[in-house]
Design a protein around this motif. Structure first.
Motif: not given
Lengths: 113, 116
Positions: B20-24, B72-77
């Motif tokens: 899993k890779i997170e983008c904020r 799921a949110s406006l700051t995280l994909s």
């Protein structure tokens, strides 16, 4: 969809000389054209962009020209320095939020001493 | 300026596992984020468009069941590479556009995935 072609793929210039990179695009509706510089293993950094309501934009040693009729745009770097060595990507998209960028294939610029 | 942070920057995994890779987006809201893949000495290829609160839109040729995207949110994909194989080894980069901006994208640092 949009198709962006970029030339040359590699470019070697001597320090102090100018470098020119050219791109063409296919979708006449595109109206936002950014240029990115990417160093090895790092994120692309926006260096300059132009929108279709202008024909030329300059920022110190960097300039971009746009010809909407011919659907091509170019990046000009003057007085090149070794730190300009990197891969440069042109891109095109429809302006506005949530715009998808289509990237060119990249140009590896090497500035030699 | 707008800041997009991506994590992890490097990951090595065994074949068959998921990553899993997170983008904020750290200082702005991003309704839409984009995921790109970049192979060595090649250009950035758009994989999918991540939309907050709805399903991602995948580019042609990108397997949606293999590359799971959640916004799921406006700051995280997040991008999950499922059942990774060596051919999935690549540099994955996310980008986001401020909702009030006019086309400019801000890129994350990128995540280099190596599948053994």
């Amino acid at each position: 969809g949009e198709n962006v072609e970029q030339h040359p793929s590699t470019l070697s210039v001597q320090e102090g000389d100018s470098a020119v990179i050219k791109c063409t695009y296919s979708d006449s509706a595109s109206n936002y054209f950014p240029w990115y510089k990417q160093e090895l293993g790092k994120r692309p950094q926006l260096i300059i962009d132009i929108r279709s309501n202008v024909g030329e934009k300059k920022d110190q040693r960097i300039a971009v020209t746009l010809n909407k009729t011919a659907k091509h745009f170019s990046l000009h770097i003057t007085e090149t320095q070794p730190e300009d060595s990197a891969v440069y990507f042109c891109a095109a998209s429809l302006s506005g939020t949530a715009s998808k960028l289509t990237f060119g294939t990249g140009t590896r610029l090497q500035v030699t001493l | 300026g707008a800041v997009v942070s991506q994590h992890p920057s490097r990951v090595i995994c065994k074949s068959g596992t998921s990553v899993k890779i997170e983008c904020r987006s750290l200082d702005f809201q991003a309704t839409t984020m984009f995921w790109y893949r970049q192979f060595p000495k090649q250009s950035l290829m758009l994989m999918a468009t991540s939309n907050e609160g709805s399903k991602a839109t995948y580019e042609q040729g990108v397997e949606k069941d293999k590359f799971l995207i959640n916004h799921a949110s406006l700051t995280l994909s997040t991008l999950t590479v499922t059942s990774a194989h060596p051919e999935d080894s690549s540099f994955y980069i996310c980008s986001a556009s401020r909702d009030s901006s006019d086309g400019e994208l801000f890129f994350g640092e990128g995540s280099r995935l190596t599948v053994l």
